[in-house]
Design a protein around this motif. Structure first.
Motif, short mmCIF file in Angstrom:
data_model
loop_
_atom_site.label_atom_id
_atom_site.label_comp_id
_atom_site.label_asym_id
_atom_site.label_seq_id
_atom_site.Cartn_x
_atom_site.Cartn_y
_atom_site.Cartn_z
N ALA A 9 0.78 -1.08 0.12
CA ALA A 9 -0.03 -0.03 0.16
C ALA A 9 1.05 1.28 0.09
CB ALA A 9 -0.94 -0.16 1.17
N GLU A 10 1.99 1.20 0.93
CA GLU A 10 2.67 2.32 0.93
C GLU A 10 3.46 2.58 -0.74
OE1 GLU A 10 4.01 5.46 3.38
OE2 GLU A 10 2.77 3.64 3.98
N GLN A 11 3.63 1.74 -1.19
CA GLN A 11 4.27 2.01 -2.67
C GLN A 11 3.14 2.51 -3.60
OE1 GLN A 11 5.60 -2.20 -3.07
NE2 GLN A 11 7.38 -1.34 -3.96
N ARG A 30 -4.57 8.07 1.38
CA ARG A 30 -4.67 6.53 1.71
C ARG A 30 -6.12 6.31 2.08
NH1 ARG A 30 0.13 5.10 4.23
NH2 ARG A 30 1.54 6.69 4.88
N VAL A 31 -6.66 4.98 2.12
CA VAL A 31 -7.91 4.62 2.50
C VAL A 31 -7.73 3.60 3.59
CG1 VAL A 31 -8.81 4.71 0.05
CG2 VAL A 31 -8.13 2.66 0.75
N PRO A 32 -9.08 3.93 4.21
CA PRO A 32 -8.97 3.10 5.80
C PRO A 32 -8.53 1.56 5.49
CG PRO A 32 -10.73 4.65 5.70
CD PRO A 32 -10.11 4.65 4.54
N GLU A 33 -8.91 0.89 4.10
CA GLU A 33 -8.95 -0.43 4.13
C GLU A 33 -7.49 -0.82 3.68
OE1 GLU A 33 -13.06 1.08 3.87
OE2 GLU A 33 -11.35 1.48 2.65
N ASP A 34 -6.58 0.19 3.38
CA ASP A 34 -5.42 -0.12 2.60
C ASP A 34 -4.35 -1.40 3.30
OD1 ASP A 34 -5.08 1.24 0.51
OD2 ASP A 34 -4.13 2.98 1.51
N ASP A 35 -4.65 -1.49 4.68
CA ASP A 35 -3.93 -2.80 5.21
C ASP A 35 -4.61 -4.15 4.83
OD1 ASP A 35 -2.45 -1.03 6.56
OD2 ASP A 35 -3.52 -1.07 8.34
N LEU A 54 -7.13 -3.28 -4.73
CA LEU A 54 -8.60 -3.98 -4.77
C LEU A 54 -8.96 -4.22 -3.35
CD1 LEU A 54 -7.99 -6.43 -7.86
CD2 LEU A 54 -9.26 -4.37 -7.77
N PHE A 55 -10.08 -4.39 -3.18
CA PHE A 55 -10.67 -4.74 -1.77
C PHE A 55 -11.98 -5.51 -1.81
CE2 PHE A 55 -8.95 -0.49 -1.82
CZ PHE A 55 -7.86 -0.39 -0.75
N THR A 56 -11.91 -6.65 -1.22
CA THR A 56 -13.09 -7.59 -1.62
C THR A 56 -13.90 -7.65 -0.13
OG1 THR A 56 -11.54 -9.05 -2.52
CG2 THR A 56 -13.41 -10.15 -1.73
#
Length: 135
Positions: A9-11, A30-35, A54-56
């Motif tokens: 995510a940092e990249q 950043r988005v809260p779900e980045d982790d 991408l976030f599932t």
């Protein structure tokens, strides 16, 4: 030819900021779900030129923060990367691939088979619509 790889995510942050929100700081990008997301980077001659995340959630996958450096836009790289990310979902129990698209990019996404699924709405002074494709 671009090479697409999973990245951190940092990249993604520098390109997210430069392309999507240049008047804001990195924290805004950043988005809260980045982790919990899956982050992709496209490299051209060893240089990172494009990022996407991408976030599932349940049976849907959401694309966020898809950004390509301006000097590499309109060369087919974005289409290749988006198609690659959709292909990576094959075999997963997902029914929909969706995202919020800037209105300025609707034509790009429609050429790749995505449909507008909402009315226009505003995010931080930029016009968006929701777009999706069944998987």
């Amino acid at each position: 030819m671009i090479d697409i790889h999973i990245i951190s995510a940092e990249q993604t942050l520098a390109i997210r900021q430069q392309v999507l929100w240049p008047s804001h700081d990195l924290a805004f990008c950043r988005v809260p779900e980045d982790d919990t997301g899956e982050h992709y980077g496209a490299y051209l001659n060893g240089k990172l030129i494009m990022v996407a995340s991408l976030f599932t959630s349940g049976n849907e996958i959401r694309l966020r923060k898809f950004a390509c450096l301006p000097e590499h836009q309109a060369k087919g790289y974005g289409s290749k990367m988006l198609n690659y990310m959709v292909e990576q979902q094959a075999g997963k129990p997902l029914t929909s691939f969706w995202f919020d698209a800037r209105c300025s990019a609707i034509g790009f996404y429609q050429r790749l088979g995505f449909l507008v699924t909402s009315e226009v709405f505003d995010k931080h002074g930029v016009a968006y619509v929701k777009m999706a494709k069944a998987l």
